[in-house]
Design an enzyme around this catalytic site. Sequence first.
Site, PDB file in Angstrom:
ATOM      1  N   LYS A   1       0.821  -1.224   0.000  1.00  0.00           N
ATOM      2  CA  LYS A   1       0.000   0.000   0.000  1.00  0.00           C
ATOM      3  C   LYS A   1       0.851   1.269   0.000  1.00  0.00           C
ATOM      4  O   LYS A   1       2.038   1.250   0.327  1.00  0.00           O
ATOM      5  CB  LYS A   1      -0.957  -0.027   1.195  1.00  0.00           C
ATOM      6  CG  LYS A   1      -2.099  -1.009   0.933  1.00  0.00           C
ATOM      7  CD  LYS A   1      -3.283  -0.820   1.812  1.00  0.00           C
ATOM      8  CE  LYS A   1      -4.394  -1.751   1.318  1.00  0.00           C
ATOM      9  NZ  LYS A   1      -5.522  -1.817   2.223  1.00  0.00           N
TER      10      LYS A   1
ATOM     11  N   ARG B   1      -4.025 -10.065   4.457  1.00  0.00           N
ATOM     12  CA  ARG B   1      -4.345 -10.014   3.010  1.00  0.00           C
ATOM     13  C   ARG B   1      -3.103  -9.521   2.261  1.00  0.00           C
ATOM     14  O   ARG B   1      -2.666  -8.401   2.466  1.00  0.00           O
ATOM     15  CB  ARG B   1      -5.532  -9.065   2.815  1.00  0.00           C
ATOM     16  CG  ARG B   1      -6.067  -9.009   1.408  1.00  0.00           C
ATOM     17  CD  ARG B   1      -7.259  -8.058   1.332  1.00  0.00           C
ATOM     18  NE  ARG B   1      -7.784  -8.007  -0.022  1.00  0.00           N
ATOM     19  CZ  ARG B   1      -7.316  -7.202  -0.961  1.00  0.00           C
ATOM     20  NH1 ARG B   1      -6.323  -6.370  -0.703  1.00  0.00           N
ATOM     21  NH2 ARG B   1      -7.834  -7.215  -2.168  1.00  0.00           N
TER      22      ARG B   1
END
Length: 278
Positions: free
Chosen positions: A223, A257
């Site tokens: 991210k 995840r």
Amino acid sequence: MLKKLTCGDQQLDLEKPQIMGILNVTPDSFSDGGKFTQLDAAMYQVEQMIIDGAKIIDIGGESTRPGASDVSEEDEISRVIPILKAIKQRFGVIVSIDTSKANVMAEAITNGAGLINDVRALQNDGCLTVLAQCDLPVCIMHMQGLPRTMQVSPYYQNLIDDIKAFFQKRIEDCEQAGIEKQRIILDPGFGFGKSLEQNYQLLAQFSDFNSFDMPLLAGLSRKSMIGNLLNRDVDKRLAGSLTTAVLAAQQGAKIIRVHDVKETMDALKIINAVAEYA
Ligand code: 9MG
């Protein structure tokens, strides 16, 4: 805390952190750039993730990265359902469908999904009803705003308390609709309407969410909070992603995840070995 989660025809062991491998089937997915829109290529990637240790495959047909455009229900169904069916035919793995649309959820449930992952926490029309009519687990994620604008000046009175209050209200709404608390997974939503500082505060205080005594999911892989801190392009964020995965797992995340399943699995094995003596 639950020891196992029933995900359709599969069980997920919650005694130690498990890996959810990401399979994006959007043409504009943020880190694999639409490489896996073809069924064969997707199946190859799924097989590799299973070999590497993923217990859940999370299929997403709508990009949720900041600024992403909307996708029609028909497009989303035509992207995710053929892959879901193909995976269920070939592999005994839990398939999670990352969607916020009630009809996509319903199609996914009919075709063997084991988990619904909703970044909009079942707030869209019809979603609570669809989930109430099945017995699958659902991940409800916190997001401030919507993907198109969520990174424009996110503001919290108190980051952790505000997210907790959001979870509390969503859990109550779910229970009122007929979705039992034992089926709900909580995810504070790294990168979804949070500044860089807020994301790191959230990671530092991730363990606070254990007060719900419900399974926690953490999604940090590749991210921007990693790229922006380290000044790394998306394909150079492995070390950062592994570090964040370890920090989340050590604070109680039960589902991580990730894109890089093999490397994350190695990191989790080290955590598990150390946990034996803690
Ligand atoms: C779909 N998606 C993208 N990022 C995510 C995250 O952090 N958590 C969950 N549950 N889903 C995500």
